[in-house]
Scaffold this motif. Structure first.
Motif, short mmCIF file in Angstrom:
data_model
loop_
_atom_site.label_atom_id
_atom_site.label_comp_id
_atom_site.label_asym_id
_atom_site.label_seq_id
_atom_site.Cartn_x
_atom_site.Cartn_y
_atom_site.Cartn_z
N ILE A 47 0.59 -1.34 -0.03
CA ILE A 47 0.01 0.09 0.11
C ILE A 47 0.87 1.35 0.18
CG2 ILE A 47 -1.76 1.35 1.30
CD1 ILE A 47 -2.88 -1.57 2.17
N GLU A 99 -1.29 7.73 5.41
CA GLU A 99 -0.64 6.38 5.29
C GLU A 99 -1.51 5.35 6.16
OE1 GLU A 99 3.87 7.24 4.06
OE2 GLU A 99 3.40 7.03 6.17
N GLN A 102 -5.08 4.94 4.77
CA GLN A 102 -4.88 3.75 3.54
C GLN A 102 -4.72 2.61 4.05
OE1 GLN A 102 -1.51 5.47 1.32
NE2 GLN A 102 -2.60 6.79 0.30
N VAL A 103 -3.74 2.25 4.96
CA VAL A 103 -3.69 0.94 5.38
C VAL A 103 -4.77 0.28 6.24
CG1 VAL A 103 -2.10 -0.55 7.01
CG2 VAL A 103 -1.11 1.21 5.55
N PHE A 106 -7.74 -1.15 4.21
CA PHE A 106 -7.65 -2.56 3.52
C PHE A 106 -8.23 -3.46 4.35
CE2 PHE A 106 -5.13 -6.56 3.49
CZ PHE A 106 -5.08 -6.67 1.77
N LEU A 113 -0.69 -8.36 3.62
CA LEU A 113 0.00 -7.19 3.70
C LEU A 113 1.69 -7.20 3.75
CD1 LEU A 113 -1.98 -4.87 6.23
CD2 LEU A 113 -1.86 -4.72 3.57
N ASP A 117 3.63 -2.40 5.54
CA ASP A 117 2.09 -1.96 5.76
C ASP A 117 1.56 -2.53 7.19
OD1 ASP A 117 2.16 -0.66 3.32
OD2 ASP A 117 1.92 -2.71 2.11
#
Length: 148
Positions: A47, A99, A102-103, A106, A113, A117
């Protein structure tokens, strides 16, 4: 002396002696789950961007402390688990809000991952992580300053 018209070269012999043989292409066997579903699932999901991922990976591997131990050390502010130097390194690679977002977005299998990540995901859900690290660094630095 020599003319190009009369020159006969043994081309097959030269090719056999000086040409590099082409290796046969290797075909990787497909995983059984991929054959059944028809969809190829990635083995690792990335990611973060490559440079950021590399920086985080270098610091985490250099610390030689497992992610679970880092998390428990931060939550308990345990000086025996993380040193002042390690805390400063962690603060330098602290995941940004974007960040972490975004992670955290998931939703698939977390084992897919990448380690970097996963690191951001594990630390990203700690409330007030940045303030906690900053305060802890100040505490450890202050003790050293007072001793002087």
């Amino acid at each position: 002396l020599y003319s190009a018209d009369n020159l006969e070269l043994p081309v097959p012999r030269l090719e056999a002696a000086f040409c590099q043989k082409q290796p046969a292409p290797k075909v990787a066997p497909a995983a059984p789950s991929q054959e059944k579903s028809g969809l190829a699932k990635p083995s690792v999901v990335h990611i973060l961007d490559a440079k950021r991922k590399q920086n985080i990976g270098i610091v985490v591997r250099a610390m030689k402390v497992e992610l679970v131990t880092i998390r428990k050390g931060i939550l308990g502010m345990d000086d025996q688990v993380l040193s002042l130097e390690q805390l400063k390194k962690l603060e330098a690679i602290f995941p940004t809000a974007e960040e972490v977002e975004q992670v955290m977005a998931f939703d698939d299998d977390l084992s897919l991952l990448s380690p970097e990540d996963r690191f951001c995901r594990e630390l990203g859900d700690i409330t007030g992580l940045h303030q906690r690290l900053h305060s802890w660094i100040f505490k450890l630095s202050f003790e050293g300053t007072c001793d002087e």
